[in-house]
Scaffold this active site. Structure first.
Site, PDB file in Angstrom:
ATOM      1  CG  MET A  59      54.456  38.081  52.458  1.00 58.80           C
ATOM      2  SD  MET A  59      53.660  37.294  51.088  1.00 58.80           S
ATOM      3  CE  MET A  59      52.599  36.244  52.071  1.00 58.80           C
ATOM      4  CB  CYS A  60      58.653  35.569  57.163  1.00 64.84           C
ATOM      5  SG  CYS A  60      58.228  36.312  58.730  1.00 64.84           S
ATOM      6  CD1 TRP A  61      58.310  30.219  56.351  1.00 64.04           C
ATOM      7  CD2 TRP A  61      58.721  28.888  58.241  1.00 64.04           C
ATOM      8  NE1 TRP A  61      59.079  29.212  56.193  1.00 64.04           N
ATOM      9  CE2 TRP A  61      59.360  28.289  57.380  1.00 64.04           C
ATOM     10  CE3 TRP A  61      58.550  28.181  59.584  1.00 64.04           C
ATOM     11  CZ2 TRP A  61      60.104  27.216  57.394  1.00 64.04           C
ATOM     12  CZ3 TRP A  61      59.571  26.985  59.594  1.00 64.04           C
ATOM     13  CH2 TRP A  61      60.224  26.620  58.564  1.00 64.04           C
ATOM     14  N   GLY A  63      55.205  36.039  59.303  1.00 61.43           N
ATOM     15  CA  GLY A  63      54.988  37.494  59.020  1.00 61.43           C
ATOM     16  C   GLY A  63      55.578  38.423  60.260  1.00 61.43           C
ATOM     17  CG  LEU A 103      55.516  32.293  53.917  1.00 65.78           C
ATOM     18  CD1 LEU A 103      55.454  30.639  53.557  1.00 65.78           C
ATOM     19  CD2 LEU A 103      56.892  32.923  53.583  1.00 65.78           C
TER      20      LEU A 103
END
Ligand SMILES: O=C[C@H](O)[C@H](O)[C@H](O)COP(=O)(O)O
Length: 150
Positions: A59-61, A63, A103
């Site tokens: 997950m990241c800002w 994705g 996320l």
């Protein structure tokens, strides 16, 4: 199952995903230290390919960054999913072994639904075996040879 998980930020959505993984009885494999999204994607990809985890979740800002980084590890098939149908399809038709999610854009309950759809789809569609095998670089293929074929 053993699921490698990494995120470059933490919020209600990432917490819900981690809680769901643990609550559903999965062993969660996490990096020991905070790292940037490229290294986190690579960590999860390597954990899956090395056999330390059965599946990965990044997950990241968006994705996307962690997905791209994970996909640089040979053998990783990371797929960005934003609803359960996409997640299930990524398992069925692509044999995705890493799930990537934003996320920032997924509400906690949606992210957990996407996660469960991904992990609860155990086997890819056998009719897709040939296509899935064809994703991997072919013998002797390099970026130069691939470009030359276009
Ligand atoms: O694809 C990249 C991700 O969405 C990152 O989460 C975002 O760019 C923020 O990363 P950083 O905190 O390194 O600026």
């Amino acid at each position: 199952m053993r699921v490698a998980f990494a995120s470059d930020d933490e919020n209600e959505t990432t917490r819900a995903v981690v809680e769901a993984l643990a609550g559903d009885g999965h062993e969660v494999v996490r990096p020991e230290s905070a790292q940037g999204w490229p290294d986190l994607g690579r960590f999860v990809g390597r954990a899956v390919v090395d056999g330390r985890a059965d599946f990965g979740v990044v997950m990241c800002w968006t994705g996307t960054g962690t997905a791209i980084a994970a996909n640089k590890v040979p053998g990783v098939r990371a797929a960005l999913a934003w609803d359960p149908w996409i997640a299930r399809g990524a398992r069925l038709w692509n044999d995705a072994n890493v799930l990537a999610m934003s996320l920032k854009r997924l509400a906690p309950d949606v992210a957990v639904e996407v996660l469960r759809a991904f992990l609860d789809t155990p086997e890819p569609d056998p009719d897709e075996a040939e296509n899935i095998a064809a994703i991997e670089p072919q013998a002797g293929e390099t970026a130069a040879t691939t470009a030359g074929e276009r």
